[in-house]
Design an enzyme around this catalytic site. Sequence first.
Site, mmCIF file in Angstrom:
data_model
loop_
_atom_site.group_PDB
_atom_site.id
_atom_site.type_symbol
_atom_site.label_atom_id
_atom_site.label_comp_id
_atom_site.label_asym_id
_atom_site.label_seq_id
_atom_site.Cartn_x
_atom_site.Cartn_y
_atom_site.Cartn_z
ATOM 1 N N HIS A 30 33.693 17.704 -65.733
ATOM 2 C CA HIS A 30 34.900 17.982 -64.930
ATOM 3 C C HIS A 30 34.706 19.239 -64.071
ATOM 4 O O HIS A 30 35.054 20.343 -64.471
ATOM 5 C CB HIS A 30 36.097 18.148 -65.873
ATOM 6 N N HIS A 59 35.118 20.835 -59.994
ATOM 7 C CA HIS A 59 35.586 20.664 -58.611
ATOM 8 C C HIS A 59 34.623 21.414 -57.693
ATOM 9 O O HIS A 59 34.562 22.640 -57.724
ATOM 10 C CB HIS A 59 37.009 21.201 -58.442
ATOM 11 N N ARG A 97 34.623 20.917 -54.354
ATOM 12 C CA ARG A 97 35.406 21.173 -53.128
ATOM 13 C C ARG A 97 34.806 20.640 -51.827
ATOM 14 O O ARG A 97 35.476 20.616 -50.814
ATOM 15 C CB ARG A 97 35.673 22.679 -52.945
ATOM 16 N N ASN A 110 38.957 14.883 -55.841
ATOM 17 C CA ASN A 110 40.059 15.361 -54.990
ATOM 18 C C ASN A 110 39.571 16.285 -53.873
ATOM 19 O O ASN A 110 39.992 17.430 -53.740
ATOM 20 C CB ASN A 110 41.149 16.038 -55.828
ATOM 21 N N ASP A 135 42.117 13.026 -60.778
ATOM 22 C CA ASP A 135 42.396 14.370 -61.282
ATOM 23 C C ASP A 135 43.010 15.290 -60.233
ATOM 24 O O ASP A 135 42.613 15.304 -59.074
ATOM 25 C CB ASP A 135 41.135 15.032 -61.832
ATOM 26 N N HIS A 143 44.250 12.555 -65.809
ATOM 27 C CA HIS A 143 44.911 13.863 -65.748
ATOM 28 C C HIS A 143 46.351 13.613 -66.199
ATOM 29 O O HIS A 143 47.156 13.097 -65.431
ATOM 30 C CB HIS A 143 44.838 14.396 -64.312
ATOM 31 N N ASN A 166 46.380 24.272 -64.067
ATOM 32 C CA ASN A 166 46.949 22.968 -64.383
ATOM 33 C C ASN A 166 45.984 22.195 -65.263
ATOM 34 O O ASN A 166 44.866 21.922 -64.825
ATOM 35 C CB ASN A 166 47.193 22.200 -63.079
ATOM 36 N N ASP A 184 36.664 22.171 -65.908
ATOM 37 C CA ASP A 184 37.699 22.103 -64.868
ATOM 38 C C ASP A 184 37.526 23.275 -63.889
ATOM 39 O O ASP A 184 38.503 23.864 -63.415
ATOM 40 C CB ASP A 184 39.113 22.095 -65.457
HETATM 41 ZN ZN LIG Z 1 43.201 17.938 -63.854
#
Ligand SMILES: [Zn+2]
Lengths: 429, 327
Positions: A56, A58, A60, A90, A150, A177, A276, A303
């Site tokens: 997990h 990110h 970007r 995302n 997510d 999520h 979050n 995350d």
């Molecule tokens: Zn999440």
Amino acid sequence: MSKTLIRGAKVLGGEAQDVLIDGETISEVGTGLSADGATVVEAAGQVLLPGLVDLHTHLREPGREDSETVLTGTRAAASGGYTAVFAMANTFPVADTAGVVEQVYRLGKESGYCDVQPIGAVTIGLEGKKLSELGAMHESAARVTVFSDDGKCVDDAVIMRRALEYVKAFGGVIAQHAQEPRLTEGAQMNEGIVSAELGLGGWPAVAEESIIARDVLLAEHVGSRVHICHLSTAGSVEIVRWAKSRGIDVTAEVTPHHLLLTDELVRSYNPVYKVNPPLRTERDVMALREALADGTIDIVATDHAPHPHEDKDCEWAAAAMGMVGLETALSVVQQTMVETGLLDWAGVAERMSFAPARIGGLSHLHGRPVSAGEPANLTLVDTSYRGVVDPAGFASRSRNTPYEGRELPGRVTHTFLRGRTTVVDGKLA
Amino acid sequence: MKRHLISAADLTRDDAVLILDTAEEMARVADRPIKKLPTLRGRTICNLFFEDSTRTRISFEAAEKRLSADVINFAAKGSSVSKGESLKDTAQTLEAMGVDAVVIRHGASGAPYRLANSGWIDAPVINAGDGTHQHPTQALLDAFTMRRRLVGRDAGLGKDLAGRRITIVGDVLHSRVARSNVDLLHTLGAEVTLVAPPTLVPVGVETWPCEVSYSLDEVLPKSDAVMMLRVQRERMNAAFFPTEREYSRRYGLDAARMARMPEHAIVMHPGPMVRGMEITAEVADSDRCTVVEQVANGVSVRMAVLYLLLGGSEPAVTAPSRTEETK
Ligand SMILES: [Zn+2]
């Protein structure tokens, strides 16, 4: 072919052994191995782990290169001892087509610091309305097997059910999520004693737990596998424990920050603690540690969520949610799980390498045993090290760490990706 | 006293009593033909309002001008959460302009705390209301009003509100007034009871130093003061209560209910009132209702706060006022 001899490392925290790397592969594990023709890494006292795998992350890119790129994110990952990361969908544009996941996959290959396995969006634009072309993403060069919206919850029960069913055709998994959107409108922090005092919108535990309860039942009903992202409450632990006892095919992750930090920190109104799912209570933290130890929670996932300085240097309500985590994850796990006696290093290897690779369908490449003939994806950790976290030294483009100024144990001294060092003596190669 | 006034919980009992006593002295100034004191001459105070509140801004402005401060009004409406001018940029602008104090109103809970504690600005920060967090000068003016009415203008000097039973009714969940009052009234020794439908009481209220009741009728006979909070009609759209009518039937204060209060008990409201919702016109206009007094007291209390935060070790209020009288 270049050779490296890692001498005297405690493999998975066990007996001191020598590990000889020949090219991309571990050629020999034993004692008193010959250093002939090899670069020697003196590793006495250090712990050797399989390269860490983060399910997990990110990264970007594309879209928010001001906070992180695939290159800076994989450099951060290597610094933290990772040899593979799963990149969340995302981005801008959202990774909901074969084209976008292939782009991220290719950028990962070019970076050379860490393997990047893209995650595909479950629904188009993360909007929760229409399924993305999950099969096309799976068949693309990126070979996507993990799908997640997510950042957003797949809250429509029918869409979730169909997604769970559909990906069975190619061994995929939905990573949820869990956040019931109506219960979290305007939510700013964990709902409880602290939110009541601070006057910040409450984020009830039940908003997470109700979705997890629904999804494990859906998974049971359609005979699918479901993965729960960043589980954060004691109640969620109970639900997953119950589901596993029933034989439901569910796996779950916890972040390092939910193993260490509580909502009491929000009293500072410092948005570096805004995340979050939100930081919860001491009771939740203790339940999460116990669940990670007893296997109810399968893995630690970071995350890692980079944000530019200005998105955190403001009032709480205006700030972005998320924390960077790749470069501190192992240290936090050492402090919360190893030094508390809850896990040994073999247990850490299971939860930060073997299991995440398995869940993500990557165990033919990562999360492999430290033995002859295996790919040389390895992480060497100086567990006796103590240092204060200084974000100025991060490889990540962003600095939004909640640990600034905190003393944490352990330091990754070397990371090997298919035999090549990405980190040497604690510095990026 | 602390350097900033962010939360009513920052005040000790002695701090609060000192502010109330000082406010009584300030109130005397208001009764004189010349309502001005030279105390803060040459000092600049900025009223930084990220949220529209003419009432609170005017009250602070009046207090500042009566103390002879130079006043800058900065309205940054709407820019709090949007990516316009950030709180930090504004703070640094004010710092560069050399303001001596900042009075801040902000829609985001914690914004004044951030302003005071992020190193963006050096001046004392006074919270004029932040989100659903705190509104400490409102709590002070409420306490001032209660002490005057329930203990006495002169008899109250040096005293707190020990043993007084205060009931706060309405939308506690979204109310910074309720939070500030619970903190301050507890510090001053009062017994506070919150009354609201369960939907409008925050989860986590159990650690607050007060009682919670869902029945207004049970609590009224045991109240020395009843503070009615504003209830926005829109709340019913989010199912906090079924209809406006049902809300006012169960939790509104009308004449019949007021008659059940002890004879000496007062009715308070931080304003603006929603007549017909939480309070009937008859109650709002009765002489037991202190709404207008609260407004006047607000100026005195804010003068006291500004004086005590900015005046530092300079002589007490009476000294400069005497000087002024000789002019
Ligand atoms: Zn999440």
